[in-house]
Write an enzyme that holds these catalytic residues in place. Structure first.
Site: not given
Lengths: 757, 757
Positions: A324, A331, A472, A584-585
């Protein structure tokens, strides 16, 4: 000793111990047992390890692009490298191990190995410990102690390993080796930006003068006749300096070298620094030592991942590896920042200042895409230019690149920063920050959003078209609830600053960024007319327009049956989640997490009940958000289950290290920091709604009590919460604090307050 | 005899002859040699053929949805079915064929077969001819003549074949057979809409009374002892009636049956009707018989595909098969309509009235997607509801459905209709149409567009976001030049009607559709502020925003090397063309084709030179557009090459019959009609720019002269053009016509005009 899980144990809640050696766990353990200080991260490997064991010392502000695609932090030469041989038999972990343990000492930021091997009837004992100095950012110290059960000849090699692990190419031009007072160093330049990085060893044991270079290692040797049961102590420092921090990194390295007196003096200062951190940020749990150590493990990693020496991003994997790109995502503000904001606001200021320093990058990005203002990078390194490539996933079936649009459509990063700036200013009353940096950032973000929204004349409203929300797997969606609310709140904030600040400051900021009355009128109009989705008849907010029309699969995990290849991406363009409600989240729940005050409790519950079974939790960011919301509304079973899931992401190694051919291992820094959120914002139910602080605890049954400190309005408070009582101790009061406990206001001044709840 | 290509020949330029029998060409030849009259199409098969030979009689207005996915026209029972046996040996095309030819007689709309076979030393000669009556839409007539070289016993069977070819399921509930005056018929109801379709045979030869049903055929027999060299003539009619046209289709079928006196009387009326058509629509070419027959072949098919008995769509494959659902696309207005508009405006009126009658469907579609006004269906059947499914292509590699967005993003269909309405009104001066239908349609389309555009406040302009232009390989693009210009022109037209029409008419239309002053103000604003891309420094208009940033591959055909599977789709979501400048078909050039007056000649050339090498021409709509533009700017080599490519699409069978598992064979109706455009708008350079008619010929070298008729402002003119001269003959003048020839105005009144150019 209490078992955390499998081979992991703790004794006091301040350490993680593993007594089971497993070479295959090198990637995971290298991250979990790492040390760091926000300037450099040194993976939890052993001194004799080389790149096949994923040894890595990752240094902040060393961005380089070796493969033309991934700009990432460099892993620098390893000056802690060394080997032993024992009566000419080289030591390695492949030998007959009689006893083994490794320990991560959270209290003192120390990683340790103890190993006992038998070689030709002699028992050989080795103790290794290392720390990245919290008081001297450029220094890692290592102490190795060797004892043998019989007299023996030990050959010790010490040097610098230049043949290092790096994910996406080699970042250094050919190094220049040098000697300083009999110790060895290397001077290296990165490929892209030509930053100079100096690595220097300092051995507290005298080695021979002759320098060998063999398979990438510059090294010297020493042979010692060791008496039985007499410890041999080898202390070594590794010094790393970077031309991005000092004009002359070589001189700086030498100065530091000269200042290092002994292992113990460095260690003492280091421990003091950690004590200061824990005093502010520790959470003490009575009743569940596994949860206690899990929380501290996460807080430890959240701290060592965070640069504090100057404004730099927190990498999504911190300094645990290069994955990353060592870069910040949303975040940073949404997951990492709150802990610092409420416990150590100086760090929060630094992080936000980093965003101020990258404003130019954000403005360039906006301009490139024909927008105005500040469109923050989805993946932000030092300059804030967009590091996210257009193509990064592979379609594993066709081996074709996939064009995902994280960099272009996941625009919520900008308002995420704006609302964080405001929260920081409100909680800390740091008016200096507001005037110098905050207002300008918020204005530039509002300016971006004003150029990004579309006005629909026939609906007389503004909409936000073609975005990607936090979930996402659904790209190219319209009016994502989270994004639209964040945008609206950003305009509220920007407009409030125009009244809140004194006229002189406002004038000078407006002049600086050429903010016109017309723009402000437009902001007013957008604030009034931006489309905000409202709950449907069942109380559920639609994640984006058309989401409810997609195929509903409950539980979401059933969708995985449709995979053709286990490695394939679930999202854009034609992954298995795209035409389903599987997400996803946390996305809509992220909104309810951040702004519970905007919705009544029934709505929060309705949304939680709807979305949680549809969430795959395939982002490490996801479980903590659901856990926090669940805890707050007293869904204790769900809350605790998801708390554990989030808490153990790294310790249990539940996430993949490689996805679509890309290394994504390392520490999940956001989840680490989210441990703090789950406990304080979730189970303790602490919340700040821009007007009031409040507390509404719901403790898991196994927890007897919970203790933590908060810094609010420049005052320090200690909270001790059990199942019936909240005890608040003022530690250092600059302002009286109003606090709503289960809806009832309490003013904290100079006295302890105890409230039954 | 002149060879067209391979086995195809012509004698006079009025017929296509094939003397080579190839069973494998059944799909292609069935289409090419078909007959039709705009009400029904009967494929060019032989009376003994069954469904494996793709026999099909396709009837307009018989939409049905058998498989739940594809609404399509029904193929009805085949009443021309029959068999022969010769001394008990059944006749078939698998026998020893001595001589064979099939002919499509374009002048008389007749398809013929001649075959000579030898069976057991006897030569057996068969002549078959068929036509779909242009004067009686419900009737197909067939005459079969059999001669033998020796005396023989012939057994003839005649009946109705109910076991018919259908692409997407069976469309009929169980048929009810009936007898009428010794002939056989069936009554069938379609599954979805329960339309009743009656099929009735009428044999002009007496058959036995006993009816057999065997493998789906209702039939009767007759045995004849035939003398050598004495022809046996079997004449048979097939009558088709539909409850969508008459209240009692059975009664209607019987009435028609009773009215049919002889093959010759029906044929005479039919030929007269064709003569009327050719008098208006024929193009006569001197100097190149192959091109001559090619043009007529295309004009013939353009005519038989077009319903004229009532307002119905022209199917993209006409009535040649069920592919493309018998439904209209933008092809109808942009490709098919111009020929009728300028030669037979009554048909053009009918086609546009069809769009008026489907206005409700278009309004429903708009509403469904939260828009206002009329969002015309991408695939439009009888009612104008959207027939295009969300998922229709398969990813052939994963076998997953692909979500293409033709139905949602290819919005240019609506303004395409609006500008066609206006062109019709301007060229015909049909004020009645304008007041009754045209203005309302244009207003509803403008209303749709006003709800579809986005206002970008900071750019102070309207944009059109997320569309698919004519080039279907690039979905989800912004500000497609073609779409934006069409939209702008639609607002110009809508606003002009507010002044152009008398107050009473305007008032009543506005009242009817509740058109407010606010809406009109918005239209004014959009007209002034809609973003219209302008040419770049090289004179090239960008097809859509970001197109120039895509990978340039020249020639476009090179991109096919990247295919993994030859069947895979090139476009959305991750096909090989998506991230390249390779386009499926004319897009920006479509704009220059329709509005050459908007750009100077240099710009047209720059765009042609840029886009043509980047165009794959994988749509049958593409070559004709480039050919027309090329011809107009005297790129004669390119123009002629692409003219031939377009002209021969069906005759040479250059396009695929099946793509991604979907049958897409049949006649390319738009390309058929585009033959007229290429000649008249291209090589003759005829153009109407909403103000002036103009002519600017550039004839291919092999053409000596070109002759055609146009109906302009309700007057008929004949044009005869050679390489130096234009001769204009007024045939029926109602209005003087102003015509600009190579820029110089000529007024045509009642006298012939000859101009050197």
């Amino acid at each position: 000793m209490e078992t955390i899980k499998k081979h992991l144990k703790t004794e006091t809640g301040w350490e993680v111990i593993n007594e089971h050696y497993d070479k295959m766990q090198a990637i995971t353990e290298g991250s979990n047992f790492m040390i760091g200080n926000g300037y450099l991260g040194y993976r939890g490997t052993f001194f004799e390890d080389r790149k096949d064991a994923y040894v890595g010392c990752i240094v902040t502000d060393s961005w380089d692009n070796a493969d033309g695609k991934w700009e990432e932090l460099a892993t620098v030469h390893n000056a802690l490298y060394g080997t032993f041989s024992f009566n000419k038999t080289p030591f390695s972990m492949d030998q007959n191990i009689l006893d083994y343990s490794r320990t991560l000492d959270l209290l003192n930021g120390l990683t340790k190995r103890g190993v006992k091997v038998e070689i030709n009837d002699t028992i050989f004992t080795l103790e290794e410990e290392k720390f990245a100095s919290m008081s001297d950012k450029n220094v890692i110290a290592m102490k190795v102690q060797i004892t043998t059960s019989k007299d023996a000849v030990i050959t010790l090699e010490s040097g610098i390993d230049t043949d290092i692990w790096s994910i996406n190419g080699h970042h250094f031009q050919k190094e220049t080796p040098f000697k300083y007072k009999n110790d060895l160093g290397t001077i290296s330049k990165t490929n892209t930006y030509e930053d100079t990085i100096v690595v220097l060893e300092k051995n507290m044991v005298a080695f021979g003068k002759s320098v060998q270079k063999k398979s990438g290692v510059h090294k010297r040797q020493k042979t010692i006749s060791l008496k039985a049961n007499t410890p041999l102590v080898w202390t070594k420092f590794m010094i790393v300096t970077n031309s991005n921090d000092v004009l002359d990194p070589l001189k700086e390295a030498k100065t530091i070298y000269d200042s290092l007196i002994s292992y113990d003096t460095v260690f003492t200062a280091h421990c003091q620094a950690w004590e200061d951190i824990w005093n502010k940020q520790d959470i003490q749990l009575e009743g569940n030592m596994v949860d206690q150590v899990g929380i501290r493990f996460n807080l430890y990693h959240a701290c060592i991942a965070t640069p504090t020496h100057k404004p730099l991003p927190i990498g999504a994997r911190g300094l645990s590896c290069q994955a990353y790109q060592g870069a910040a995502f949303w975040d940073q503000e949404v997951f990492n920042l709150p802990m610092f904001l409420y416990t150590n606001p100086g760090v929060a200021r630094q992080l936000l200042k980093y965003r101020y320093l990258t404003l130019e990058g954000a403005k360039e990005k906006a301009k490139k895409h024909q927008y105005e203002g500040a469109f923050y990078a989805w993946i932000s390194g030092k300059t804030g230019k967009e590091l996210c490539p257009d193509f990064f996933f592979k379609d594993v079936i066709t081996n074709r690149d996939i064009r995902n649009h994280f960099n272009l459509w996941q625009i919520h990063i900008s308002p995420d920063i704006a609302v964080s700036v405001n929260k920081y200013v409100e909680v800390t009353k740091d008016e200096d920050f507001l005037i110098k940096y905050g207002a300008e950032m918020v204005f530039e973000i509002a300016r971006f959003l004003a150029s990004r929204v579309d006005y629909k004349p026939r609906r007389d409203r503004y909409e936000i078209i073609r975005v990607q929300g936090p979930d996402e797997y659904h790209e190219n969606v319209d009016n994502n609830a989270f994004t639209n609310y964040q945008t609206k709140i950003t305009f509220d904030i920007a407009l409030s600053y125009l009244n809140r600040l004194d006229k002189g400051s406002i004038r000078s900021i407006r002049d600086k960024i050429d903010l016109t009355d017309d723009e402000i009128s437009l902001w007013e109009d957008i604030k009034d007319k931006i489309y905000l989705p409202t709950p449907n008849k069942d109380g559920v907010l639609e994640q984006f327009e058309g989401y409810f029309d997609l195929e509903s699969i409950v539980p979401a995990s059933k969708v995985t049956e449709r995979l053709i290849d286990p490695e394939e991406y679930y999202g854009w363009p034609n992954g298995i989640a795209v035409f389903t409600q599987c997400i996803k989240q946390a996305d809509t729940i992220q909104l309810l997490h951040m702004y519970p005050e905007l919705f009544d409790e029934e709505t929060v519950k309705a949304n939680y009940d709807y979305y949680e079974p549809r969430t795959l939790h395939f982002s490490s960011l996801s479980p903590s958000v659901y856990a926090t919301v669940a805890a707050r509304m007293n869904y204790l079973e769900d809350g605790y289950r998801l708390f554990k899931k989030s808490l153990m992401i790294d310790l249990m190694n539940t996430n993949e290290a490689v996805s679509g051919g890309t290394f994504i291992g390392g520490m999940h820094t956001a989840a680490n920091a989210a441990a703090w959120q789950m406990v304080v914002l979730g189970f303790a139910g602490f919340h700040y709604d821009q007007h009031h602080f409040s507390l509404k605890p719901h403790l898991p049954t196994s927890w007897k009590s919970l203790q933590f400190n908060l810094n609010l309005l420049q005052s320090d408070l200690r909270f001790l919460i059990d199942h019936h009582q909240i005890q608040i101790t003022p530690l250092k009061m600059n302002n009286p604090i109003s606090l709503f406990i289960n809806g009832k206001e309490v003013i904290i001044n100079h006295k302890d307050v105890t409230i039954n709840y």
